[in-house]
Enzyme design. Structure first.
Site, PDB file in Angstrom:
ATOM      1  N   LYS A 139       5.159   0.749  -6.461  1.00  0.00           N
ATOM      2  CA  LYS A 139       5.203   1.199  -5.821  1.00  0.00           C
ATOM      3  C   LYS A 139       5.924   2.431  -5.709  1.00  0.00           C
ATOM      4  O   LYS A 139       7.239   2.622  -5.246  1.00  0.00           O
ATOM      5  CB  LYS A 139       6.493  -0.055  -5.055  1.00  0.00           C
ATOM      6  CG  LYS A 139       6.587  -0.144  -3.603  1.00  0.00           C
ATOM      7  CD  LYS A 139       7.715  -1.062  -3.312  1.00  0.00           C
ATOM      8  CE  LYS A 139       7.714  -0.970  -1.471  1.00  0.00           C
ATOM      9  NZ  LYS A 139       7.338  -0.837  -0.182  1.00  0.00           N
TER      10      LYS A 139
HETATM   11  N1  PMP Z   1       1.201  -3.123   0.095  1.00  0.00           N
HETATM   12  C1  PMP Z   1       2.210  -1.887   0.768  1.00  0.00           C
HETATM   13  C2  PMP Z   1       1.795  -0.597   0.861  1.00  0.00           C
HETATM   14  C3  PMP Z   1       3.407  -2.278   1.180  1.00  0.00           C
HETATM   15  O1  PMP Z   1       4.473  -0.945   1.520  1.00  0.00           O
HETATM   16  C4  PMP Z   1       4.207  -3.419   0.607  1.00  0.00           C
HETATM   17  C5  PMP Z   1       5.680  -3.145   1.087  1.00  0.00           C
HETATM   18  N2  PMP Z   1       6.282  -3.192  -0.415  1.00  0.00           N
HETATM   19  C6  PMP Z   1       2.953  -4.968  -0.211  1.00  0.00           C
HETATM   20  C7  PMP Z   1       2.209  -4.402   0.422  1.00  0.00           C
HETATM   21  C8  PMP Z   1       3.977  -6.206   0.782  1.00  0.00           C
HETATM   22  O2  PMP Z   1       4.546  -6.090  -0.350  1.00  0.00           O
HETATM   23  P1  PMP Z   1       6.397  -7.043  -0.459  1.00  0.00           P
HETATM   24  O3  PMP Z   1       5.491  -8.433   0.119  1.00  0.00           O
HETATM   25  O4  PMP Z   1       6.593  -6.955  -1.574  1.00  0.00           O
HETATM   26  O5  PMP Z   1       7.383  -6.233   0.366  1.00  0.00           O
END
Ligand code: PMP
Length: 293
Positions: free
Chosen positions: A159
């Site tokens: 991330k």
């Molecule tokens: N893809 C992206 C690009 C994101 O920013 C997120 C949000 N964190 C997700 C998928 C989903 O991840 P999560 O369920 O861990 O929030």
């Protein structure tokens, strides 16, 4: 009352191990994180004063930093405690927490090896990402010309702040066209994800979702797959081509901020908010916000 811009609010932000007044939580303009994108972050939700999966998010912050070859100088337990304290101090019932880690200003060079690493954790009241109408009736996606890069092109499983350029370009393009969000394909032209959420298609009562090879395997994605299996709903993780959208009965997105978000349209194709999506949305709400008593 609408709160002010993010740098002009009351409260305190945890910065490198201690709480500082919100407006004083600053970094220098010559920070590697700003110039070369040496930064990773997280997003967590608070429901009824409780943080959902705080430890998993702190672990992912560490994993993301490792992908970018830097080390977070605080343990998972310390980050978890910082997040709890931020929520407690602000008296947040329903909110969002943003941990962020970035390379500092010892070096203004593409090389980041000599930089120190800084970490901040902020929390604020924030009930939902989309309007309640959009949450219930679904959001409209527009397929973007921007694509998710390959595993050997960018640290795609992290991330990482730098990767969000793609999402910002795609999202701005989608919003300018009157849609709510963008659908991103991967570098091969296969279905990937939205700008801040993972993608699910319901086909003949089963969930079909792309393999997270070049995008985040979201914590919500994993949670919803678990909920679906508990409910006896089949889940297939596989490579998915764009023509699968013509076979889908329902489409939804999952993410910390989006939760289980129905999609009402992708480009010119419309979808109902169907039974499977509603069932999973309810199951997710029950999990994050257990009924009292
Ligand atoms: N893809 C992206 C690009 C994101 O920013 C997120 C949000 N964190 C997700 C998928 C989903 O991840 P999560 O369920 O861990 O929030």
């Amino acid at each position: 009352m609408t709160p002010g811009p993010f740098d002009d609010r009351d409260g305190a932000i945890w910065l490198d191990g201690e709480f500082v007044p919100w407006r004083e939580a600053k970094l220098h303009v010559l920070s590697h994180g700003l110039h070369y994108g040496g930064a990773v972050f997280e997003g967590m939700r608070v429901y009824g004063g409780q943080i959902f999966k705080s430890v998993e998010h702190a672990e992912r912050l560490h994993d993301s930093a490792r992908e970018l070859n830097f080390r977070i100088p605080f343990t998972v337990a310390e980050l978890d405690a910082a997040a709890r304290e931020a929520v407690h101090r602000a008296g947040i019932a329903d909110g969002y927490i943003r941990p962020v880690a970035w390379r500092g200003s010892e070096q203004i060079s593409v090389s980041g090896a000599a930089t120190s690493v800084h970490v901040a954790v902020s929390a604020w009241e924030w009930p939902h990402v989309f309007s309640s109408a959009a949450q219930e009736q679904g959001i409209r996606l527009r397929t973007s010309k921007w694509r998710r890069p390959a595993q050997d092109t960018a640290p795609v499983r992290a991330k990482a702040a730098s990767l969000y350029n793609i999402g910002t370009l795609a999202r701005d393009e989608a919003e300018a066209a009157g849609c709510d969000d963008a659908l991103l394909l991967d570098y091969r032209g296969r279905l990937a994800e939205a700008t801040g959420a993972n993608l699910f298609l319901v086909i003949d009562g089963e969930l079909h979702t792309p393999i997270p090879e070049c995008f985040l395997d979201g914590i919500t994605r994993q949670t919803v797959i678990g909920l679906a299996r508990d409910l006896g709903i089949g889940v297939r993780e596989r490579h998915m081509e764009t023509d699968e959208l013509t076979r889908a009965d329902e489409v939804f997105l999952t993410g910390t901020a989006y939760e289980v978000q129905p999609v009402s349209a992708v480009d010119d194709r419309q979808y109902p908010v169907g039974k499977v999506t509603s069932l999973l949305a309810k199951a997710y709400t029950r999990l994050v916000r257990p009924p009292r008593g």
